[in-house]
Design a protein around this motif. Structure first.
Motif, PDB file in Angstrom:
ATOM      1  N   LYS A   1       0.845  -1.199   0.000  1.00 31.15           N
ATOM      2  CA  LYS A   1       0.000   0.000   0.000  1.00 31.15           C
ATOM      3  C   LYS A   1       0.878   1.246   0.000  1.00 31.15           C
ATOM      4  O   LYS A   1       1.854   1.327   0.738  1.00 31.15           O
ATOM      5  CB  LYS A   1      -0.917   0.007   1.226  1.00 31.15           C
ATOM      6  CG  LYS A   1      -1.864   1.200   1.285  1.00 31.15           C
ATOM      7  CD  LYS A   1      -2.827   1.067   2.463  1.00 31.15           C
ATOM      8  CE  LYS A   1      -3.735   2.281   2.569  1.00 31.15           C
ATOM      9  NZ  LYS A   1      -4.734   2.143   3.654  1.00 31.15           N
ATOM     10  N   MET A   2       0.507   2.223  -0.858  1.00 28.01           N
ATOM     11  CA  MET A   2       1.212   3.494  -0.917  1.00 28.01           C
ATOM     12  C   MET A   2       0.181   4.600  -1.117  1.00 28.01           C
ATOM     13  O   MET A   2      -0.675   4.492  -1.997  1.00 28.01           O
ATOM     14  CB  MET A   2       2.238   3.507  -2.060  1.00 28.01           C
ATOM     15  CG  MET A   2       3.355   2.496  -1.891  1.00 28.01           C
ATOM     16  SD  MET A   2       4.379   2.291  -3.372  1.00 28.01           S
ATOM     17  CE  MET A   2       5.150   3.890  -3.484  1.00 28.01           C
ATOM     18  N   PRO A   3       0.236   5.662  -0.329  1.00 24.82           N
ATOM     19  CA  PRO A   3      -0.787   6.710  -0.420  1.00 24.82           C
ATOM     20  C   PRO A   3      -0.661   7.557  -1.682  1.00 24.82           C
ATOM     21  O   PRO A   3       0.436   7.749  -2.204  1.00 24.82           O
ATOM     22  CB  PRO A   3      -0.532   7.553   0.831  1.00 24.82           C
ATOM     23  CG  PRO A   3       0.904   7.331   1.143  1.00 24.82           C
ATOM     24  CD  PRO A   3       1.210   5.926   0.737  1.00 24.82           C
TER      25      PRO A   3
ATOM     26  N   PRO B   1      -4.617   0.245  -8.064  1.00 24.15           N
ATOM     27  CA  PRO B   1      -4.679   0.314  -9.528  1.00 24.15           C
ATOM     28  C   PRO B   1      -3.576  -0.500 -10.205  1.00 24.15           C
ATOM     29  O   PRO B   1      -3.797  -1.088 -11.261  1.00 24.15           O
ATOM     30  CB  PRO B   1      -4.522   1.812  -9.817  1.00 24.15           C
ATOM     31  CG  PRO B   1      -4.951   2.496  -8.573  1.00 24.15           C
ATOM     32  CD  PRO B   1      -4.544   1.590  -7.459  1.00 24.15           C
ATOM     33  N   LEU B   2      -2.380  -0.532  -9.595  1.00 22.67           N
ATOM     34  CA  LEU B   2      -1.290  -1.319 -10.160  1.00 22.67           C
ATOM     35  C   LEU B   2      -1.611  -2.806 -10.099  1.00 22.67           C
ATOM     36  O   LEU B   2      -1.371  -3.551 -11.061  1.00 22.67           O
ATOM     37  CB  LEU B   2       0.006  -1.023  -9.405  1.00 22.67           C
ATOM     38  CG  LEU B   2       1.272  -1.698  -9.937  1.00 22.67           C
ATOM     39  CD1 LEU B   2       1.631  -1.161 -11.306  1.00 22.67           C
ATOM     40  CD2 LEU B   2       2.433  -1.495  -8.967  1.00 22.67           C
ATOM     41  N   VAL B   3      -2.164  -3.241  -8.961  1.00 26.01           N
ATOM     42  CA  VAL B   3      -2.543  -4.650  -8.790  1.00 26.01           C
ATOM     43  C   VAL B   3      -3.560  -5.064  -9.862  1.00 26.01           C
ATOM     44  O   VAL B   3      -3.431  -6.126 -10.484  1.00 26.01           O
ATOM     45  CB  VAL B   3      -3.118  -4.870  -7.373  1.00 26.01           C
ATOM     46  CG1 VAL B   3      -3.841  -6.199  -7.278  1.00 26.01           C
ATOM     47  CG2 VAL B   3      -2.002  -4.803  -6.332  1.00 26.01           C
ATOM     48  N   ILE B   4      -4.560  -4.230 -10.067  1.00 26.74           N
ATOM     49  CA  ILE B   4      -5.589  -4.539 -11.065  1.00 26.74           C
ATOM     50  C   ILE B   4      -5.008  -4.452 -12.474  1.00 26.74           C
ATOM     51  O   ILE B   4      -5.255  -5.315 -13.322  1.00 26.74           O
ATOM     52  CB  ILE B   4      -6.789  -3.582 -10.902  1.00 26.74           C
ATOM     53  CG1 ILE B   4      -7.448  -3.815  -9.533  1.00 26.74           C
ATOM     54  CG2 ILE B   4      -7.801  -3.791 -12.027  1.00 26.74           C
ATOM     55  CD1 ILE B   4      -8.513  -2.792  -9.182  1.00 26.74           C
TER      56      ILE B   4
ATOM     57  N   ARG C   1      -8.123 -12.066  -5.564  1.00 24.59           N
ATOM     58  CA  ARG C   1      -8.003 -12.089  -4.102  1.00 24.59           C
ATOM     59  C   ARG C   1      -7.070 -11.004  -3.586  1.00 24.59           C
ATOM     60  O   ARG C   1      -7.146 -10.610  -2.418  1.00 24.59           O
ATOM     61  CB  ARG C   1      -7.519 -13.464  -3.628  1.00 24.59           C
ATOM     62  CG  ARG C   1      -6.122 -13.844  -4.109  1.00 24.59           C
ATOM     63  CD  ARG C   1      -5.756 -15.277  -3.722  1.00 24.59           C
ATOM     64  NE  ARG C   1      -4.527 -15.745  -4.333  1.00 24.59           N
ATOM     65  CZ  ARG C   1      -3.309 -15.575  -3.833  1.00 24.59           C
ATOM     66  NH1 ARG C   1      -3.162 -14.950  -2.671  1.00 24.59           N
ATOM     67  NH2 ARG C   1      -2.248 -16.033  -4.453  1.00 24.59           N
ATOM     68  N   THR C   2      -6.172 -10.499  -4.452  1.00 28.89           N
ATOM     69  CA  THR C   2      -5.226  -9.465  -4.035  1.00 28.89           C
ATOM     70  C   THR C   2      -5.778  -8.055  -4.207  1.00 28.89           C
ATOM     71  O   THR C   2      -5.163  -7.095  -3.743  1.00 28.89           O
ATOM     72  CB  THR C   2      -3.910  -9.572  -4.828  1.00 28.89           C
ATOM     73  OG1 THR C   2      -4.159  -9.229  -6.209  1.00 28.89           O
ATOM     74  CG2 THR C   2      -3.338 -10.977  -4.757  1.00 28.89           C
ATOM     75  N   TRP C   3      -6.905  -7.912  -4.868  1.00 28.44           N
ATOM     76  CA  TRP C   3      -7.389  -6.573  -5.199  1.00 28.44           C
ATOM     77  C   TRP C   3      -7.832  -5.801  -3.957  1.00 28.44           C
ATOM     78  O   TRP C   3      -7.681  -4.587  -3.902  1.00 28.44           O
ATOM     79  CB  TRP C   3      -8.546  -6.657  -6.201  1.00 28.44           C
ATOM     80  CG  TRP C   3      -8.120  -7.130  -7.564  1.00 28.44           C
ATOM     81  CD1 TRP C   3      -6.925  -7.703  -7.898  1.00 28.44           C
ATOM     82  CD2 TRP C   3      -8.885  -7.085  -8.765  1.00 28.44           C
ATOM     83  NE1 TRP C   3      -6.901  -8.034  -9.231  1.00 28.44           N
ATOM     84  CE2 TRP C   3      -8.093  -7.656  -9.788  1.00 28.44           C
ATOM     85  CE3 TRP C   3     -10.167  -6.646  -9.078  1.00 28.44           C
ATOM     86  CZ2 TRP C   3      -8.544  -7.771 -11.104  1.00 28.44           C
ATOM     87  CZ3 TRP C   3     -10.614  -6.756 -10.381  1.00 28.44           C
ATOM     88  CH2 TRP C   3      -9.809  -7.311 -11.383  1.00 28.44           C
ATOM     89  N   GLY C   4      -8.382  -6.513  -2.989  1.00 27.00           N
ATOM     90  CA  GLY C   4      -8.904  -5.830  -1.807  1.00 27.00           C
ATOM     91  C   GLY C   4      -8.274  -6.256  -0.498  1.00 27.00           C
ATOM     92  O   GLY C   4      -8.756  -5.865   0.563  1.00 27.00           O
TER      93      GLY C   4
ATOM     94  N   ARG D   1      -1.948  -9.656  -0.951  1.00 28.35           N
ATOM     95  CA  ARG D   1      -0.910  -9.103  -1.819  1.00 28.35           C
ATOM     96  C   ARG D   1       0.474  -9.606  -1.400  1.00 28.35           C
ATOM     97  O   ARG D   1       1.292  -9.985  -2.243  1.00 28.35           O
ATOM     98  CB  ARG D   1      -0.954  -7.566  -1.790  1.00 28.35           C
ATOM     99  CG  ARG D   1      -2.170  -6.990  -2.472  1.00 28.35           C
ATOM    100  CD  ARG D   1      -2.245  -5.469  -2.371  1.00 28.35           C
ATOM    101  NE  ARG D   1      -3.565  -5.011  -2.810  1.00 28.35           N
ATOM    102  CZ  ARG D   1      -3.972  -3.763  -2.818  1.00 28.35           C
ATOM    103  NH1 ARG D   1      -3.150  -2.802  -2.395  1.00 28.35           N
ATOM    104  NH2 ARG D   1      -5.182  -3.443  -3.236  1.00 28.35           N
ATOM    105  N   SER D   2       0.732  -9.617  -0.096  1.00 28.38           N
ATOM    106  CA  SER D   2       2.021 -10.134   0.371  1.00 28.38           C
ATOM    107  C   SER D   2       2.150 -11.626   0.111  1.00 28.38           C
ATOM    108  O   SER D   2       3.226 -12.108  -0.277  1.00 28.38           O
ATOM    109  CB  SER D   2       2.198  -9.843   1.866  1.00 28.38           C
ATOM    110  OG  SER D   2       2.552  -8.491   2.075  1.00 28.38           O
ATOM    111  N   LEU D   3       1.080 -12.367   0.313  1.00 33.44           N
ATOM    112  CA  LEU D   3       1.133 -13.804   0.045  1.00 33.44           C
ATOM    113  C   LEU D   3       1.374 -14.075  -1.433  1.00 33.44           C
ATOM    114  O   LEU D   3       2.092 -15.005  -1.804  1.00 33.44           O
ATOM    115  CB  LEU D   3      -0.154 -14.480   0.522  1.00 33.44           C
ATOM    116  CG  LEU D   3      -0.386 -14.439   2.038  1.00 33.44           C
ATOM    117  CD1 LEU D   3      -1.731 -15.072   2.386  1.00 33.44           C
ATOM    118  CD2 LEU D   3       0.745 -15.137   2.786  1.00 33.44           C
TER     119      LEU D   3
END
Length: 418
Positions: free
Chosen positions: A99-101, A118-121, A128-131, A136-138
């Motif tokens: 996460k980055m603001p 937005p980068l993840v999407i 499963r990583t979108w929210g 995301r770490s896993l």
């Protein structure tokens, strides 16, 4: 006619989507992970020979964040396996950024926005990583494990235990068996490179300390408490409140030390750093950053904080970007390292590149001999360079990831060099 129009519109939208998802993530990375093209040092034969004999450890790189194959010799970014090999890196710590603001800056950021989503999407990561920050770490841990499994030359090795590091060092020390040819040459033997997983900010626990075990099982052996905003554990130097450890943060440190997860104070507020150093029973690491004496940026460590890290027998990883050393030149990196050496001793100096961390640098990991040359120019001895380029970090990591069940006696501080 309407049907043809609809089909045409769908085709245009499909092509637009393919263009966005296929090219936008790469364009974004090229704009953020930059090599500035500035002047490099002329490398001497002495530096090349010494560099080839080093056991190099980099405490922090964010390559897992980006959509590219770690095994490919990349045309963008700062790090991948072929470049790690050319740079003679022995152990690389791969961090998970979740996460980055929006509008991220060094002074004050809230936790209300997130530029990683937005980068993840856009990279079409699993839904499963979108929210979920934990997922995301896993996913990043899985990505690293997949790279190790897919490396048919067996160069990349997972590091999760004291024994893994001992094996890595033993295999690399048998230098006569390694041709040190470019990665991917069929029939060539290559020295192994260790890959250890860390996270940058324990907001990915999602408020539940039980997730420390989940991340540990996924390979996490080092963790920064915060990133660019305050979270449930502590205040960030770049947050709004910039407070110290919370009760949850104190519990997290106790559990991390017991489990064998190294505590990383990078990005911590002054109050957070003070609280961590006051309660630490095991070596503490500042994985990537700088020192105030060489670069007066808020995130860089004061002399008192440097002394505090040394009291824990930890190490300070010096970064390569302007926010760490107020420049990108190898000489600026060496000067920051010299300050730590002169203040508390060579035993506490380490590398913390922040490669692929949305930073501008002078060189990529294949050109790490630039740091070796800069240290020689700065008057460091060969033995001091061995310690600074990896020996110190290896000492802390090798002991720091041993679980304390049963409890291990306190680690003695390393002896000061004369």
């Amino acid at each position: 006619m309407k049907r043809i129009f609809r089909i045409g519109l769908l085709a245009v939208l499909l092509l637009a989507a393919i263009g966005f998802f296929g090219f936008a993530p790469g364009i974004a990375e090229r704009s953020m992970n930059v090599i500035d093209g500035g002047e490099l040092l002329e490398v001497s034969d002495e530096a090349r020979e010494l560099h080839a004999s080093l056991t190099i450890v980099d405490l922090h790189g964010d390559t897992l964040l980006w959509d590219r194959d770690l095994l490919d010799d990349g045309a963008r970014g700062h790090m991948d396996l072929p470049r790690l090999m050319r740079g003679n890196v022995a152990l690389q710590i791969f961090s998970s950024v979740t996460k980055m603001p929006r509008g991220q800056n060094y002074e004050s950021n809230s936790a209300d926005t997130d530029n990683i989503t937005p980068l993840v999407i856009g990279q079409l990561q699993p839904v499963r990583t979108w929210g979920s920050l934990l997922e995301r770490s896993l996913f990043h841990a899985e990505k690293l494990d997949r790279a190790v499994a897919a490396d048919e030359w067996g160069v990349l090795r997972t590091i999760r235990s004291h024994e893994d590091i001992s094996t890595l060092v033993d295999h690399r020390s048998n230098s006569e068996s390694w041709l040190r040819a470019p990665y991917g040459v069929k029939g060539a033997a290559h020295p192994p490179i260790g890959a250890m997983f860390s996270v940058e900010g324990l907001h990915n626990l999602e408020g539940d300390l039980a997730n420390l075990q989940v991340l540990y099982d996924a390979g996490m052996r080092m963790a920064g408490l915060v990133h660019f905003f305050d979270n449930e554990l502590a205040g960030s130097m770049h947050g709004v409140e910039k407070g110290g450890l919370t009760p949850m943060g104190r519990d997290a440190i106790r559990q991390m030390e017991r489990m064998g997860i190294i505590v990383d104070i990078a990005h911590c507020s002054r109050a957070c750093v003070a609280d961590v150093l006051a309660m630490a029973k095991r070596p503490v690491v500042s994985s990537h950053g700088g020192v105030q004496a060489a670069c007066e940026e808020n995130r860089n460590l004061t002399d008192d904080e440097i002394r505090g890290v040394a009291v824990t027998a930890g190490v300070i990883g010096i970064g390569y970007w302007p926010g760490a050393v107020c420049d990108t030149s190898p000489r600026a990196i060496a000067k920051a390292m010299r300050h730590v050496r002169d203040l508390v001793g060579i035993e506490y100096v380490a590398l913390g590149s922040d490669f692929d961390g949305a930073v501008t640098v002078r060189f990529d990991t294949s050109q790490l001999v630039q740091v070796t040359q800069a240290l020689l120019d700065e008057g460091f001895s060969h033995e001091e360079i061995r310690l600074a380029m990896g020996g110190n970090a290896l000492r802390v990591i090798q002991r720091g990831i041993i679980p304390l069940d049963p409890p291990m006696p306190p680690l003695p501080a390393p002896e000061r060099s004369s």
